[in-house]
Design an enzyme around this catalytic site. Structure first.
Site, PDB file in Angstrom:
ATOM      1  N   HIS A  89      -9.979  -6.929  -2.480  1.00 25.29           N
ATOM      2  CA  HIS A  89     -11.085  -6.725  -1.535  1.00 25.29           C
ATOM      3  C   HIS A  89     -12.164  -5.974  -2.308  1.00 25.29           C
ATOM      4  CE1 HIS A  89      -8.812  -8.002   1.962  1.00 25.29           C
ATOM      5  NE2 HIS A  89      -7.804  -7.252   1.558  1.00 25.29           N
ATOM      6  N   GLU A  95      -5.790 -11.468  -1.421  1.00 25.83           N
ATOM      7  CA  GLU A  95      -6.672 -11.235  -0.262  1.00 25.83           C
ATOM      8  C   GLU A  95      -8.133 -11.158  -0.687  1.00 25.83           C
ATOM      9  OE1 GLU A  95      -5.356  -7.939   2.159  1.00 25.83           O
ATOM     10  OE2 GLU A  95      -3.241  -8.474   1.949  1.00 25.83           O
ATOM     11  N   ASP A 132     -11.897 -11.050  -1.037  1.00 27.26           N
ATOM     12  CA  ASP A 132     -13.190 -11.245  -0.387  1.00 27.26           C
ATOM     13  C   ASP A 132     -14.195 -10.369  -1.120  1.00 27.26           C
ATOM     14  OD1 ASP A 132     -12.433  -8.758   0.806  1.00 27.26           O
ATOM     15  OD2 ASP A 132     -12.022  -9.696   2.737  1.00 27.26           O
ATOM     16  N   GLU A 146       0.814  -1.218   0.000  1.00 22.44           N
ATOM     17  CA  GLU A 146       0.000   0.000   0.000  1.00 22.44           C
ATOM     18  C   GLU A 146       0.848   1.268   0.000  1.00 22.44           C
ATOM     19  OE1 GLU A 146      -3.030  -0.581   3.002  1.00 22.44           O
ATOM     20  OE2 GLU A 146      -3.527  -2.546   2.201  1.00 22.44           O
ATOM     21  N   ASN A 204       2.486  -5.701  -2.400  1.00 22.81           N
ATOM     22  CA  ASN A 204       1.070  -6.075  -2.283  1.00 22.81           C
ATOM     23  C   ASN A 204       0.206  -4.822  -2.123  1.00 22.81           C
ATOM     24  OD1 ASN A 204      -0.980  -8.100  -1.874  1.00 22.81           O
ATOM     25  ND2 ASN A 204      -0.894  -7.725   0.342  1.00 22.81           N
TER      26      ASN A 204
END
Ligand code: XIL
Length: 350
Positions: free
Chosen positions: A230, A260, A262, A153, A194
């Site tokens: 996400h 990751e 979801d 990030e 990431n």
């Protein structure tokens, strides 16, 4: 449950689930293996004593990322005092079940301890702190943690480098330094950048591309880019754009992972929403399967019981492949079917 009891429960979960490891062939992990990718999840180490949860992990996944156990504030809660209790438990669990471990995360702007964020350090002091942290953690798990999220990030929504605790304190070369220190500490580990929101097309995706291209140009030891994923039903990138983005990263010599995923739903989740969620999971997995350099597909949690979503996004939940009782959801079957038909696997996978 006290921490001591939790750790005892984890030790027994590691032992018990080893005995049932033969059943693991029934899960998605073996299908993923045949298809040429790793199938992963974030793991809540404090919940490993929950036997149905740890059995489900062992059956379905061959790659685990500690959800919080390797973050800076957990690993180094006081300056110079390293606490590996949770991280060790995670690595032991993974080894007992023949899973790979992805270390998460070395340089991030969040979950930093107060001694660090409220201390007043010069640039040289911060460099020394970060260097010691990275070297201590990566060297401890040398040969046991296959890949590391070295940095996360670091790019803003506009595609420009984000101002973070580390960029303010050290200056723009903190990223290159972090990758080099991690590489020195474990030359075999696969090192990853990431981020979220840059999975498909757009300014952020372009910014991440520019950042990692620059690192490659300067021979910084970076191996892969993690696309977090996400998403919700309304804001997911187009799978075709994700595939194209993976391809351009591959052209730089970089592997990719979906790290990751979801898909949060407004609660209560309707059957129609669960079906759309299943389609979205399938589409993103398909994008990964279509690109030989995409090596793994991970979700941010295994069951809705331990998902971070309801706490961080009030009114949203049901984001994962299994419900709170560990029952497979339509998304699980969508992923499973795809992997079953994925064919002979990817060329060139080690
Ligand atoms: C989240 C965890 O799931 C929560 O338990 C914690 O309170 C905050 O962090 N992107 C990341 C993860 O890379 O580390 C974040 O994990 C979720 C977003």
């Amino acid at each position: 449950m006290s921490w001591r009891i939790t750790m005892m429960a984890i030790a027994s979960a590691v032992a018990c689930t080893t005995a049932t490891f033969a059943l693991a062939a029934d899960g998605v992990r073996s299908l993923a293996h045949t298809a040429g990718i790793h199938f992963g999840t974030a793991v809540n180490v404090e919940a490993l004593g929950d036997a149905p949860y740890s059995r489900l992990l062992a059956r379905e996944f061959d790659l685990v990322t500690p959800e919080n156990a390797m973050k800076f504030s957990v690993i180094q809660p006081e300056r110079g005092r390293f606490d590996f209790t949770q991280a060790d438990a995670l690595v032991a669990f993974a080894e007992a079940h023949a899973m790979q471990v992805n270390g998460h995360v070395l340089v991030w702007d969040q979950q930093l301890p107060d001694w660090l964020t409220q201390g007043h350090f010069s640039s040289d002091e911060l460099k020394a702190i970060l260097r010691e942290h990275i070297q201590t953690v990566v060297a401890r798990y040398r040969g046991r943690v296959a890949s590391w999220d070295v940095a996360a990030e670091a790019v803003g929504e506009d595609g420009k480098p984000r101002e973070t605790f580390w960029s303010r304190g050290i200056g723009p070369d903190y990223l290159a330094l972090a990758f080099r220190w991690a590489h020195e500490s474990d030359p075999q580990a696969r090192l990853r950048y990431n981020d979220y929101g840059g999975e498909g097309a757009g300014a952020k995706s372009d910014g991440i591309y520019t950042l990692v291209a620059d690192l490659r140009t300067h021979r910084v030891p970076i191996d892969a880019v993690g696309l977090q994923m996400h998403v919700s039903l309304n804001d997911a990138p187009r799978a075709e754009d994700v595939r194209i983005n993976m391809k351009r990263l591959a052209a730089l010599g970089l592997q990719t992972d979906i790290t990751e995923m979801d898909v949060m739903l407004s609660m209560p989740a309707s059957r129609a929403a669960l079906r759309k969620q299943a389609v979205l999971y399938g589409a993103m997995l398909q994008a990964c399967l279509a690109v030989p350099q995409c090596r793994s597909f991970s979700t941010w949690g295994a069951t809705d019981r331990y998902s971070w979503i309801p706490e961080f996004f009030p009114g949203q939940d049901a984001a994962l492949l299994f419900d709170a009782d560990g029952r497979a959801k339509p998304a699980y079957y969508s992923v499973r079917r795809l992997l079953q038909h994925a064919g002979r696997g990817k060329a060139g996978r080690p």
